[in-house]
Structure formats: C-alpha cells, structure tokens
Design a protein around this motif. Structure first.
Motif, PDB file in Angstrom:
ATOM      1  N   GLY A 192      -6.425 111.775  43.427  1.00 55.70           N
ATOM      2  CA  GLY A 192      -6.090 112.085  44.814  1.00 55.70           C
ATOM      3  C   GLY A 192      -5.557 110.884  45.562  1.00 55.70           C
ATOM      4  N   PHE A 193      -6.133 109.717  45.304  1.00 57.60           N
ATOM      5  CA  PHE A 193      -5.676 108.477  45.948  1.00 57.60           C
ATOM      6  C   PHE A 193      -4.226 108.178  45.568  1.00 57.60           C
ATOM      7  CE2 PHE A 193      -5.041 103.872  45.883  1.00 57.60           C
ATOM      8  CZ  PHE A 193      -5.446 103.511  47.157  1.00 57.60           C
ATOM      9  N   TYR A 194      -3.912 108.330  44.279  1.00 58.89           N
ATOM     10  CA  TYR A 194      -2.554 108.047  43.804  1.00 58.89           C
ATOM     11  C   TYR A 194      -1.545 109.045  44.382  1.00 58.89           C
ATOM     12  CZ  TYR A 194       1.463 107.560  40.710  1.00 58.89           C
ATOM     13  OH  TYR A 194       2.735 107.390  40.230  1.00 58.89           O
ATOM     14  N   GLU A 195      -1.922 110.327  44.419  1.00 55.89           N
ATOM     15  CA  GLU A 195      -1.006 111.345  44.932  1.00 55.89           C
ATOM     16  C   GLU A 195      -0.663 111.101  46.400  1.00 55.89           C
ATOM     17  OE1 GLU A 195      -3.044 114.995  44.116  1.00 55.89           O
ATOM     18  OE2 GLU A 195      -2.336 115.097  42.036  1.00 55.89           O
ATOM     19  N   ALA A 196      -1.630 110.596  47.162  1.00 58.42           N
ATOM     20  CA  ALA A 196      -1.391 110.366  48.588  1.00 58.42           C
ATOM     21  C   ALA A 196      -0.668 109.053  48.858  1.00 58.42           C
ATOM     22  CB  ALA A 196      -2.717 110.397  49.349  1.00 58.42           C
ATOM     23  N   THR A 197      -1.037 107.994  48.127  1.00 56.65           N
ATOM     24  CA  THR A 197      -0.528 106.645  48.444  1.00 56.65           C
ATOM     25  C   THR A 197       0.582 106.175  47.507  1.00 56.65           C
ATOM     26  OG1 THR A 197      -2.136 105.545  46.990  1.00 56.65           O
ATOM     27  CG2 THR A 197      -2.833 106.000  49.269  1.00 56.65           C
ATOM     28  N   HIS A 198       0.669 106.802  46.316  1.00 57.18           N
ATOM     29  CA  HIS A 198       1.589 106.361  45.258  1.00 57.18           C
ATOM     30  C   HIS A 198       1.258 104.947  44.781  1.00 57.18           C
ATOM     31  CE1 HIS A 198       3.876 109.980  45.961  1.00 57.18           C
ATOM     32  NE2 HIS A 198       4.036 109.653  47.230  1.00 57.18           N
ATOM     33  N   ILE A 199       0.014 104.546  44.990  1.00 55.85           N
ATOM     34  CA  ILE A 199      -0.482 103.266  44.477  1.00 55.85           C
ATOM     35  C   ILE A 199      -1.356 103.569  43.261  1.00 55.85           C
ATOM     36  CG2 ILE A 199      -1.941 101.260  44.944  1.00 55.85           C
ATOM     37  CD1 ILE A 199      -1.230 101.632  47.936  1.00 55.85           C
ATOM     38  N   ASN A 200      -1.043 102.950  42.127  1.00 47.98           N
ATOM     39  CA  ASN A 200      -1.828 103.161  40.911  1.00 47.98           C
ATOM     40  C   ASN A 200      -2.834 102.011  40.756  1.00 47.98           C
ATOM     41  OD1 ASN A 200      -2.912 103.677  38.425  1.00 47.98           O
ATOM     42  ND2 ASN A 200      -0.964 103.848  37.344  1.00 47.98           N
ATOM     43  N   PRO A 201      -4.110 102.269  41.005  1.00 48.21           N
ATOM     44  CA  PRO A 201      -5.116 101.206  40.901  1.00 48.21           C
ATOM     45  C   PRO A 201      -5.225 100.591  39.510  1.00 48.21           C
ATOM     46  CG  PRO A 201      -5.986 103.082  42.105  1.00 48.21           C
ATOM     47  CD  PRO A 201      -4.696 103.525  41.496  1.00 48.21           C
ATOM     48  N   ALA A 202      -4.831 101.335  38.474  1.00 48.61           N
ATOM     49  CA  ALA A 202      -4.972 100.833  37.104  1.00 48.61           C
ATOM     50  C   ALA A 202      -4.300  99.478  36.942  1.00 48.61           C
ATOM     51  CB  ALA A 202      -4.401 101.840  36.107  1.00 48.61           C
ATOM     52  N   LYS A 203      -3.115  99.337  37.477  1.00 51.11           N
ATOM     53  CA  LYS A 203      -2.354  98.080  37.371  1.00 51.11           C
ATOM     54  C   LYS A 203      -3.153  96.921  37.975  1.00 51.11           C
ATOM     55  CE  LYS A 203       2.069  96.059  38.899  1.00 51.11           C
ATOM     56  NZ  LYS A 203       1.521  94.999  39.779  1.00 51.11           N
ATOM     57  N   TYR A 204      -3.717  97.136  39.143  1.00 51.55           N
ATOM     58  CA  TYR A 204      -4.440  96.076  39.852  1.00 51.55           C
ATOM     59  C   TYR A 204      -5.781  95.767  39.183  1.00 51.55           C
ATOM     60  CZ  TYR A 204      -0.925  97.009  43.378  1.00 51.55           C
ATOM     61  OH  TYR A 204       0.276  97.159  44.033  1.00 51.55           O
ATOM     62  N   ILE A 205      -6.430  96.782  38.635  1.00 54.39           N
ATOM     63  CA  ILE A 205      -7.707  96.568  37.947  1.00 54.39           C
ATOM     64  C   ILE A 205      -7.498  95.739  36.689  1.00 54.39           C
ATOM     65  CG2 ILE A 205      -9.591  97.727  36.713  1.00 54.39           C
ATOM     66  CD1 ILE A 205      -9.182 100.103  38.684  1.00 54.39           C
ATOM     67  N   VAL A 206      -6.473  96.079  35.908  1.00 47.41           N
ATOM     68  CA  VAL A 206      -6.190  95.343  34.671  1.00 47.41           C
ATOM     69  C   VAL A 206      -5.780  93.903  34.995  1.00 47.41           C
ATOM     70  CG1 VAL A 206      -4.616  95.172  32.693  1.00 47.41           C
ATOM     71  CG2 VAL A 206      -5.620  97.386  33.312  1.00 47.41           C
ATOM     72  N   GLU A 207      -4.944  93.719  36.006  1.00 47.74           N
ATOM     73  CA  GLU A 207      -4.545  92.357  36.402  1.00 47.74           C
ATOM     74  C   GLU A 207      -5.761  91.538  36.826  1.00 47.74           C
ATOM     75  OE1 GLU A 207      -1.677  92.974  39.454  1.00 47.74           O
ATOM     76  OE2 GLU A 207       0.010  93.271  38.059  1.00 47.74           O
ATOM     77  N   HIS A 208      -6.683  92.177  37.544  1.00 48.25           N
ATOM     78  CA  HIS A 208      -7.901  91.494  37.990  1.00 48.25           C
ATOM     79  C   HIS A 208      -8.749  91.082  36.791  1.00 48.25           C
ATOM     80  CE1 HIS A 208     -11.192  90.528  40.727  1.00 48.25           C
ATOM     81  NE2 HIS A 208     -11.999  91.199  39.933  1.00 48.25           N
ATOM     82  N   LEU A 209      -8.883  91.985  35.815  1.00 45.66           N
ATOM     83  CA  LEU A 209      -9.665  91.671  34.615  1.00 45.66           C
ATOM     84  C   LEU A 209      -9.048  90.502  33.846  1.00 45.66           C
ATOM     85  CD1 LEU A 209     -11.860  92.211  32.486  1.00 45.66           C
ATOM     86  CD2 LEU A 209     -10.319  93.924  31.470  1.00 45.66           C
TER      87      LEU A 209
END
Length: 283
Positions: free
Chosen positions: A260-277
């Motif tokens: 739901g977050f991605y559909e509304a914002t078009h921001i994919n958290p996966a990219k940021y989570i992996v970069e953070h790791l």
C-alpha cells in the motif's frame, strides 16, 4: 514468500551481492570444536548480513527461543542483521514496545495487558470503547473492538482459555483513517493515510485504501523518536489522530509490508533497506 521479500532479494542481486532466502525454522546453530557454526537444510551456511522479516509461525515458547537464539548466534558471530534480534523481539511484543515508547515520552493510547476477564469488564466500563488485540500479531487479524462489558468478558474468557493474556487498548476515535510512516535508518521515506470508511480497522490487509501524505515536522519527529527508542534500523509506524488533533502511536512493525505504501508514494523501501544494510556491513 511475500512480494516485499521478493523485492528485497532483487535489490540485493541488483547491488552486486548474492541473495539467499533463509527460513528461520530450517536455520540451525551448531556448537562445535571450531566454535559456532550454522547449517541450513543440512549444509553449512555463511552470511555477511541479513534482513530479518519474521520468526515464522510459532506454537511454543521453546520454538520461539530456538529461533531467537539462532538470530542471536548469527549476531554474535559478527553477522549484521536488520532489524537486530533484540529490537525485533521488543517490537513484536506490542505491550513491551509501547512501554518503551511511553518511557521515551512518545504519545501512545492507554493500554494494558491482563489475565482476568473481570478486569477487562472494568476497563470497558471505564474507557467505554476498547480494542482487544493479540499481544503478538499483525495485519489487524484477531483484533476486536468492544464497548459492551459483557461482550468484553466473553472475548477475554475465550482468549484466556488458550492461556493467552488479554491486551486491551483504549480506542482512539480517529477520522476513518490512520497514518503509516516508513522509516529507514534516520530517514523518513514517506507516509500514507490508510482510509477505511466501512470498518474501524485501517490495515491495508483489511481493505483500506491508501493516499499519499506529506509528513509534517511533528510526524517526522515522532517517527524518528520511535525507531531510536526501539533501536530499529527500519520500521512501519502506525499513528492515529485523536479528536483534538494530537497524534498517538498505536504500534510499531519491525518487518512491515509495503504494498500500500508503494502504490501511494511510488517509493520502494526495499532499495533503501538494502542500501542501509550494506552500509552497516561495511562499517
């Protein structure tokens, strides 16, 4: 495997690393003459880091301890995990996480956990409108809104009959919506309204619609204080607006889904989570 997990694996691959999907139930710590090792499906496994998504279906305390011990063992072997096992464990326990938030002066609803159905009746008489939830759970499953003391008594008796405590939270009369804020590291990626005009439950899994919300300074400040208080690397934070316009944190998800977050914002958290790791592994 959830869509969120698939996106994380794809992002790991796109970053030039080898993704491995590990089911915690099949990960076994082994104390040997060489130290602590791990096998997966009978084969030795070596990792640089990992993104903990869940602890799987758990039916006993012993099973929980084994899986938690496996994660702690990985961590003690120098493997970077996000979120950390300790933080994951705290966030999974709704009441413990709210206690820590309250101690950090973060606004939360009146909440308790009891083992007496008569106490639940008393709370309904006092608070008028309550939500009874599983202490450990997600997606809004198993949550019941109650304003009748007799109904509350029956619900509590049913929960207590299977040796579960009763988690009771004063209902916040929110405006047919709640807010999900997504944080990675010290960055608020964005936030959404989750709107449901036919049910008090506002989880996307319960049919809520999503609308993008530009988080104001107060929402950002609260959300960053939450991840700091629980020592989380990333989280989905559920916040409601009270009738007076103030915010209250309902609960914190240490392994949030983000369809739901991605559909509304078009921001994919996966990219940021992996970069953070990857940044944490390289430190």
């Amino acid at each position: 495997m959830t869509e969120s997990a698939k996106q994380l694996l794809l992002e790991i691959k796109n970053s030039g690393h080898t993704p491995i999907y590990v089911r915690i139930s099949r990960l076994n710590p082994v104390i040997s003459k060489d130290g602590l090792e791990f096998n997966y499906g009978g084969k030795k496994i070596e990792l640089d880091g990992g993104i903990v998504r869940n602890l799987g279906f758990i039916s006993s305390t012993e099973q929980l301890m084994k899986r938690f011990d496996s994660l702690k063992g990985l961590e003690s072997n120098g493997i970077t995990l996000i979120n950390s096992p300790d933080s994951m464990f705290i966030a999974r326990d709704k009441f413990n996480s709210l206690m820590k938030l309250k101690m950090a002066k973060i606004p939360v609803p009146d909440t308790t956990v009891v083992e007496d159905p008569f106490e639940v009746m008393r709370l309904v008489n006092e608070w008028k409108d309550v939500v009874i939830k599983p202490v450990i759970g997600s997606l809004g499953l198993g949550s019941v809104r109650v304003s009748d003391p007799d109904v509350a008594f029956r619900v509590a008796k049913a929960i207590l009959s299977v040796n579960q405590p009763v988690y009771v939270q004063k209902y916040i009369n929110k405006p047919e919506r709640d807010i999900r804020v997504f944080v990675v590291g010290t960055t608020v990626l964005g936030s959404i309204y989750r709107v449901n005009r036919s049910s008090w439950k506002t989880n996307v899994a319960q049919g809520s619609l999503t609308q993008v919300l530009l988080p104001n300074e107060e929402l950002q400040e609260i959300s960053l204080k939450v991840v700091k208080a629980l020592k989380l690397d990333y989280a989905g934070i559920d916040i409601v607006e009270d009738e007076d316009g103030s915010y209250k944190v309902i609960e914190v998800n240490a392994a949030p889904l983000w369809k739901g977050f991605y559909e509304a914002t078009h921001i994919n958290p996966a990219k940021y989570i992996v970069e953070h790791l990857i940044r944490k592994i390289k430190k």
